[in-house]
Scaffold this active site. Structure first.
Site, short mmCIF file in Angstrom:
data_model
loop_
_atom_site.label_atom_id
_atom_site.label_comp_id
_atom_site.label_asym_id
_atom_site.label_seq_id
_atom_site.Cartn_x
_atom_site.Cartn_y
_atom_site.Cartn_z
N LYS A 133 4.60 0.27 9.45
CA LYS A 133 4.70 1.56 8.76
C LYS A 133 4.12 2.67 9.61
O LYS A 133 4.63 3.77 9.64
CB LYS A 133 3.96 1.48 7.42
CG LYS A 133 4.81 0.94 6.30
CD LYS A 133 4.09 1.04 4.97
CE LYS A 133 3.24 -0.16 4.71
NZ LYS A 133 2.57 -0.17 3.44
N GLU A 165 0.87 -1.16 0.00
CA GLU A 165 0.00 0.00 0.00
C GLU A 165 0.92 1.23 0.00
O GLU A 165 1.83 1.31 0.82
CB GLU A 165 -0.88 0.00 1.26
CG GLU A 165 -1.86 1.15 1.25
CD GLU A 165 -2.75 1.21 2.49
OE1 GLU A 165 -2.73 0.27 3.31
OE2 GLU A 165 -3.46 2.22 2.62
N ARG A 176 4.98 -13.38 8.84
CA ARG A 176 5.68 -12.09 8.76
C ARG A 176 7.08 -12.23 9.31
O ARG A 176 7.32 -13.05 10.19
CB ARG A 176 4.97 -11.06 9.64
CG ARG A 176 3.74 -10.47 9.11
CD ARG A 176 3.19 -9.47 10.14
NE ARG A 176 3.58 -8.12 9.78
CZ ARG A 176 2.92 -7.40 8.87
NH1 ARG A 176 1.88 -7.91 8.26
NH2 ARG A 176 3.30 -6.18 8.59
#
Ligand code: ATP
Ligand code: MG
Length: 545
Positions: A268, A33, A258
């Site tokens: 982020k 994103e 992850r």
């Protein structure tokens, strides 16, 4: 058949064998994103997605998942491209969810026509209140049984801008009693008046990630949609979209764990906070675990990829020790970095029996790991600097560096003996008076003196004064795990030295890494316009094997 190296490749092989997909059509995508900079965790996903592309001779697009206009920016998209380029991956195309907005809208109308979606007038708060819990089913929306015609009319009016933000939404009609909450009539379109960085104000309705993603995957020809474990519960919805819309072949979502690394912040949202509150000097601060930060720090892309390859792909979440990452960086730099002399805490040494006006050049090994030995000339003179940490007034037993009346070898040069110490008015060591052994020159040592210690030095005739920085971690270690990041912040993550280096290091204007012998790996860095030397990784290996 391609030899699988992880469970994902095993699944891909199964899909090829069963005829679900053809072996020459394998396609993945890297789907960030554009709401921040990529970090070391993204490197794992990049290596995985591009690894599959390379191995199966397939394709991999950079797919920008831009369905959240309030948080996304072109700046981030540009940075993402630069980071991927740095890692050396080449994507087949750059695509965006926004490239498919029209198509996604058409598919939404199709779901309405199929009786699979309805316009709901409940507010987001009401929807969430009626969603139920893990143990209790949700309540059906009173708008659930609107006719296809009414739904189509309302949905078109939503698009045309007739309704205020949040006053209506489009929901999939699945099952309010599903044990999976994501399947309880999830919202698939919302009304949002927000300027999008690519489509501007063209749209006032935006699809939700869970609806847009499977459609975009399908439109691009993605066969395997690899994502992290938190999307496992979303897979039934991903499949529902593909099945109801009749996708053939339907892209397959596969989840993997992850990457988490001790001492590193990897979200982020939080990284952005550090930038915004000034805890770091921007996204490319060398302490940041962003790819741009790692690049500024001097971590070689190859070392990062090597690390991602070694940690592998698994289905279970775990935390990797930061020291393991550092070991990979160190291993790469040990082979590739040129050696150089630098002292972080200069201590003046006068060699009393060396002629005042004499200088000579000594041969210094460029890198002992190179097959063909290369040497470089380094100037030796009467006054030199050693590192203050290489001298002790009160040496413990077995101290092999310099001490009063002790001998030490100056790397690539001579053996010296410390005869006297000059103190300043405050009683601190100001200067050492030493004598050198003329017959002990490196490569031609006939002195017969055995010394155990070898130390680095720089000549006062050529030494360049420079700020040298060492970086610590942004977060304190595991014992703080689970605590809020702000409590885990390491307040002392930069140490600044007024050092001296041989001129060679500053003459090369590039940012190549050096091993400052006995100290660590360093590179040039511009900090607020000023040229400094900054540490990439220390020499000491503290990885617990
Ligand atoms: P963040 O929580 O940092 O915002 P994200 O998952 O929202 O991360 P995206 O931009 O959506 O970030 O991620 C792009 C891709 O990278 C996704 O497939 C995501 O699963 C993957 N990814 C993100 N973080 C990690 C990580 N720590 N380890 C492995 N893959 C990751
Ligand atoms: Mg995300």
């Amino acid at each position: 058949m391609i030899e699988p190296t992880n469970f994902i490749e095993q699944f891909i092989n199964e899909d090829i064998e069963s005829g679900k997909v053809s072996s020459d059509s394998i396609q993945t995508r890297f789907p960030p994103e554009p709401n921040g900079y990529l970090h070391i965790g993204h490197a794992k996903s990049l290596c995985l997605n591009f690894g599959v592309k390379e191995k199966y001779n397939g394709k991999c697009n950079l797919f920008l998942d831009d369905t959240n206009p309030s948080k996304e920016k072109a700046e981030y998209e540009d940075a993402i491209k630069k980071d991927i380029e740095w890692l050396g991956f080449s994507y087949d195309a750059v695509t965006h969810a926004s490239d498919y907005y029209e198509k996604i809208y058409e598919f939404a109308e199709k779901e309405i026509e199929l009786g699979n979606a309805f316009v709901c007038d409940m507010t987001p708060e009401e929807i969430s209140k009626n969603r139920g819990t893990l143990t209790e089913p949700g309540k059906e929306s009173p708008f659930r049984n609107r006719s296809v015609e009414e739904n189509l009319k309302l949905f078109r009016e939503m698009r045309a801008g007739k309704y205020p933000d949040g006053s209506k939404c489009l929901r999939a009609k699945i099952d309010m009693a599903s044990p999976n909450i994501n399947m309880r009539d999830p919202v698939i379109y919302r009304i949002l008046r927000e300027t999008h960085y690519r489509t501007g104000d063209k749209w006032c309705i935006y699809p939700m990630y869970d609806f847009a993603h499977p459609i975009c995957d399908y439109m691009q020809g993605v066969t395997h949609s690899l994502c992290t474990l938190e999307f496992e519960d979303h897979r039934p919805l991903y499949d529902w979209v593909g099945i109801t819309l009749g996708f053939k072949p339907k892209p397959r979502q596969i989840e993997f764990a992850r990457l988490n690394v001790t001492n590193l912040v990897m979200s982020k949202r939080y990284l952005k906070k550090l930038v915004e509150d000034g805890s770091v000097d921007g996204w490319d601060d060398p302490r940041m675990p962003t790819l741009t930060g790692l690049r500024a720090r001097g971590v070689p892309a190859e070392a990062l990829k090597d690390f991602c390859g070694r940690i592998g792909i698994s289905k279970a979440n775990s935390e990797v020790q930061i020291s393991y990452f550092e070991a990979c960086v160190r291993e790469y730099l040990n082979i590739h970095a040129e050696r150089a002399m630098a002292v972080l805490k200069p201590l003046k040494v006068r060699i009393t029996n060396y002629p005042e006006d004499k200088t000579e050049e000594v041969d210094f090994d460029v890198n002992p790991n190179e097959e063909e030995k290369r040497t470089r000339k380094i100037l030796f003179s009467k006054t030199i600097y050693i590192d203050a940490d290489d001298f002790s007034l009160a040496p413990p037993p077995k101290y092999f560096r310099l001490k009063k009346d002790g001998y030490v070898r100056l790397k690539s040069a001579y053996i010296i003996k410390c005869d006297d110490i000059v103190f300043d008015d405050d009683g601190n060591v100001k200067e050492l008076l030493c004598s050198y052994v003329p017959e002990s020159r490196s490569g031609n040592d006939t002195s017969g003196i055995k010394v155990k210690g070898v130390i680095q030095w720089v000549s006062d005739k050529t030494a360049v004064d420079v700020e040298i920085r060492k970086y610590g971690y942004l977060l304190n270690d595991e014992e703080y795990a689970g605590q809020d990041f702000s409590e885990r912040m390491n307040k002392n993550s930069v140490t600044v030295f007024s050092g001296k280096v041989e001129p060679y290091v500053m003459e090369n204007k590039d940012e190549r890494p050096y091993q400052f012998i006995r100290t660590g790996y360093f590179k040039r860095l511009k900090v607020k316009g000023k040229e400094i030397l900054s540490e990439i990784v220390s020499l000491k290996d503290n990885f617990n094997k």
